[in-house]
Design an enzyme around this catalytic site. Structure first.
Site, short mmCIF file in Angstrom:
data_model
loop_
_atom_site.label_atom_id
_atom_site.label_comp_id
_atom_site.label_asym_id
_atom_site.label_seq_id
_atom_site.Cartn_x
_atom_site.Cartn_y
_atom_site.Cartn_z
N GLY A 185 -11.70 9.03 -12.36
CA GLY A 185 -12.53 9.25 -11.16
C GLY A 185 -11.70 9.87 -10.05
N ALA A 186 -10.67 10.63 -10.46
CA ALA A 186 -9.67 11.15 -9.51
C ALA A 186 -10.24 12.17 -8.53
CB ALA A 186 -8.51 11.77 -10.28
N SER A 187 -11.39 12.77 -8.86
CA SER A 187 -11.95 13.78 -7.97
C SER A 187 -12.95 13.18 -6.98
CB SER A 187 -12.66 14.87 -8.80
OG SER A 187 -11.79 15.38 -9.77
N SER A 237 -16.40 -4.42 -7.41
CA SER A 237 -17.13 -4.11 -6.18
C SER A 237 -17.54 -5.44 -5.55
CB SER A 237 -18.39 -3.31 -6.51
OG SER A 237 -19.32 -3.37 -5.44
N TYR A 255 -25.81 -1.86 -11.45
CA TYR A 255 -24.49 -1.61 -10.84
C TYR A 255 -23.75 -2.96 -10.68
CZ TYR A 255 -20.89 -0.12 -7.59
OH TYR A 255 -19.68 0.13 -6.98
N ALA A 279 -24.32 -5.79 -12.14
CA ALA A 279 -24.06 -6.44 -13.43
C ALA A 279 -22.83 -5.83 -14.10
CB ALA A 279 -25.29 -6.31 -14.33
N LYS A 312 -20.33 -4.33 -12.57
CA LYS A 312 -19.13 -4.66 -11.79
C LYS A 312 -18.72 -6.13 -12.01
CE LYS A 312 -18.27 -0.67 -10.05
NZ LYS A 312 -17.04 0.03 -10.40
N1 LIG Z 1 -17.81 3.92 -2.37
C1 LIG Z 1 -18.09 2.63 -2.25
O1 LIG Z 1 -18.71 2.18 -1.27
C2 LIG Z 1 -17.63 1.66 -3.32
C3 LIG Z 1 -17.74 0.29 -3.09
C4 LIG Z 1 -17.34 -0.60 -4.09
C5 LIG Z 1 -16.82 -0.10 -5.27
N2 LIG Z 1 -16.74 1.24 -5.45
C6 LIG Z 1 -16.18 1.72 -6.73
O2 LIG Z 1 -15.07 2.56 -6.48
C7 LIG Z 1 -14.95 3.53 -7.52
C8 LIG Z 1 -14.86 4.93 -6.93
O3 LIG Z 1 -16.03 5.15 -6.17
P1 LIG Z 1 -16.25 6.45 -5.25
O4 LIG Z 1 -16.99 5.99 -4.06
O5 LIG Z 1 -14.99 7.20 -5.08
O6 LIG Z 1 -17.27 7.27 -6.16
P2 LIG Z 1 -17.41 8.83 -6.35
O7 LIG Z 1 -18.77 9.07 -6.89
O8 LIG Z 1 -17.01 9.56 -5.10
O9 LIG Z 1 -16.34 9.14 -7.48
C9 LIG Z 1 -16.50 8.75 -8.81
C10 LIG Z 1 -15.81 9.79 -9.68
O10 LIG Z 1 -15.94 9.37 -11.05
C11 LIG Z 1 -16.17 10.52 -11.83
N3 LIG Z 1 -16.84 10.17 -13.07
C12 LIG Z 1 -18.12 9.76 -13.24
N4 LIG Z 1 -18.40 9.60 -14.54
C13 LIG Z 1 -17.26 9.92 -15.22
C14 LIG Z 1 -16.94 9.98 -16.60
N5 LIG Z 1 -17.85 9.68 -17.53
N6 LIG Z 1 -15.70 10.35 -16.96
C15 LIG Z 1 -14.76 10.68 -16.01
N7 LIG Z 1 -15.03 10.65 -14.68
C16 LIG Z 1 -16.26 10.29 -14.30
C17 LIG Z 1 -17.07 11.39 -10.94
O11 LIG Z 1 -17.05 12.76 -11.37
C18 LIG Z 1 -16.45 11.18 -9.57
O12 LIG Z 1 -15.47 12.16 -9.26
C19 LIG Z 1 -16.19 3.32 -8.42
O13 LIG Z 1 -15.84 2.53 -9.53
C20 LIG Z 1 -17.15 2.59 -7.52
O14 LIG Z 1 -18.09 1.82 -8.23
C21 LIG Z 1 -17.12 2.14 -4.52
#
Ligand SMILES: NC(=O)c1ccc[n+]([C@@H]2O[C@H](COP(=O)([O-])OP(=O)(O)OC[C@H]3O[C@@H](n4cnc5c(N)ncnc54)[C@H](O)[C@@H]3O)[C@@H](O)[C@H]2O)c1
Length: 254
Positions: A16-18, A142, A165, A167, A169
Site C-alpha cells: 500500500g506504499a502509494s 484500525s 471493514y 470485521a 480489521k
Molecule cells: N486513512 C484512515 O483513516 C485509516 C484509519 C485506520 C486504518 N487505516 C488503514 O491504514 C492503511 C492505509 O490506509 P490509507 O488511508 O493510506 O489508504 P489508501 O487508500 O490511501 O492506500 C491504500 C493503498 O493500498 C493499495 N492497494 C489496494 N489494494 C491492493 C492490492 N490488492 N495489492 C497491493 N496494493 C493494494 C492501494 O492502491 C493504495 O495505494 C489501510 O490498511 C487502512 O485500512 C486507515
C-alpha cells in the site's frame, strides 16, 4: 519526520506504499536510513511525493504487485535483490455503502485485500525470515477493528464505515496475535498498529463530530502514525510481540 530511529541496516517492504499513509511511511523509513521496497497495485502519482523520494532513489524500489494473488506475490518476491527484515502490511481498502446494500463483490474485495492479502504476504515473507531466524511483521488494524463506529458522527454523509471493514480489521488484530505466537520460536516479532481516522478533506460536519469524539480534539495526520511504526520496526521493540498499538488521539477511550 527527523531521524528518530536508526534503521540503517534494515530492508523494509511496505504494501500500500502509494497510498496516503503508505507514502508518508515510505518517506519516513527512507529518512531514517532504511532500504525500502514499496509494493502497490498502482505507482505513486503525487508529484510532490515523487520529488521527495527522488533524493533517496538508491534506497527505494517500487515493486508492482497485487497482494490478493499468491502467484503475483511470488513473482514480485523473485525480483527482490535483498532479504526483507521488516514487512509492513499497510495495504487496505474499505466500502462505505449501507449494510442492507452489501454485495458479494464488495465482501470479496475487502476480505481479499485486508485479510487474505495480509496473510499471504506474511506467509510469503516469513519463509525467508524463519531461515534467517529474525524478522518483524507490522500489520495495519484500525480503531474499527477495536470498537464499532458511532454512526451519529457520520450524519447524512452516506460514508459510514462498513461492517466488513471492521470485521477484517478485527481479524487482522487476531491474526497478529496468532502469528506472533506461531513465529516466536524463530525470533520473529509480529505486531499491529491501529490508526484512528486520518484527515483527508472529509465532510466538514463529519470532521467536527469526529474531533468532538476524540479526547485530543483532532483527526490524525499520516505523520502522527509514523513514530509508532518506526519504533515497532526498530530493534528497540525487540521484546514486544503480539500487541496492537492504537494510535487514535484517545478516540477508542470513550
Ligand atoms: N486513512 C484512515 O483513516 C485509516 C484509519 C485506520 C486504518 N487505516 C488503514 O491504514 C492503511 C492505509 O490506509 P490509507 O488511508 O493510506 O489508504 P489508501 O487508500 O490511501 O492506500 C491504500 C493503498 O493500498 C493499495 N492497494 C489496494 N489494494 C491492493 C492490492 N490488492 N495489492 C497491493 N496494493 C493494494 C492501494 O492502491 C493504495 O495505494 C489501510 O490498511 C487502512 O485500512 C486507515
Amino acid at each position: 519526520m527527523a531521524n528518530s530511529y536508526n534503521l540503517k541496516r534494515k530492508t523494509v517492504l511496505v504494501t500500500g506504499a502509494s497510498g496516503q499513509i503508505g507514502q508518508t511511511l515510505v518517506l519516513s523509513l527512507l529518512k531514517n536510513g532504511a532500504y525500502v521496497y514499496g509494493v502497490d497495485v498502482v505507482p505513486v502519482i503525487d508529484p510532490k511525493f515523487k520529488k521527495l523520494i527522488a533524493s533517496y532513489i538508491r534506497r527505494f524500489s517500487y515493486m508492482p504487485a497485487d497482494i490478493t494473488s499468491e502467484r503475483k506475490i511470488k513473482a514480485m518476491l523473485r525480483a527482490l535483490k535483498r532479504p526483507v527484515d521488516v514487512l509492513i502490511n499497510c495495504a487496505g481498502v474499505g466500502v462505505y455503502t449501507p449494510f442492507e446494500k452489501r454485495t458479494e463483490d464488495e465482501l470479496d474485495y475487502v476480505m481479499n485485500t485486508n485479510l487474505k492479502g495480509t496473510i499471504l504476504m506474511s506467509k510469503a515473507l516469513s519463509r525467508e525470515m524463519v531461515k534467517r531466524k529474525k524478522g518483524t511483521i507490522i500489520n495495519f488494524g484500525s480503531v474499527y477493528g477495536v470498537t464499532t463506529p458511532d454512526f451519529r458522527i457520520y450524519g447524512d454523509s452516506k460514508r459510514n464505515s462498513s461492517e466488513i471493514y471492521g470485521a477484517t480489521k478485527a481479524g487482522i488484530i487476531h491474526f497478529t496475535k496468532y502469528l506472533a505466537v506461531y513465529l516466536a520460536k524463530h525470533g520473529i516479532t509480529v505486531n499491529a498498529v491501529s490508526p484512528g481516522g486520518v484527515f483527508r478533506s472529509q465532510a466538514e460536519s463529519f470532521v467536527k463530530n469526529y474531533e468532538y469524539k476524540t479526547p485530543l480534539g483532532r483527526m490524525a495526520t499520516p505523520e502522527d502514525l509514523v513514530g509508532a511504526i518506526l519504533f515497532l520496526a526498530s530493534d528497540d521493540a525487540r521484546y514486544i510481540t503480539g500487541q496492537n498499538l492504537v494510535v487514535d488521539g484517545g478516540f477508542t477511550l470513550w
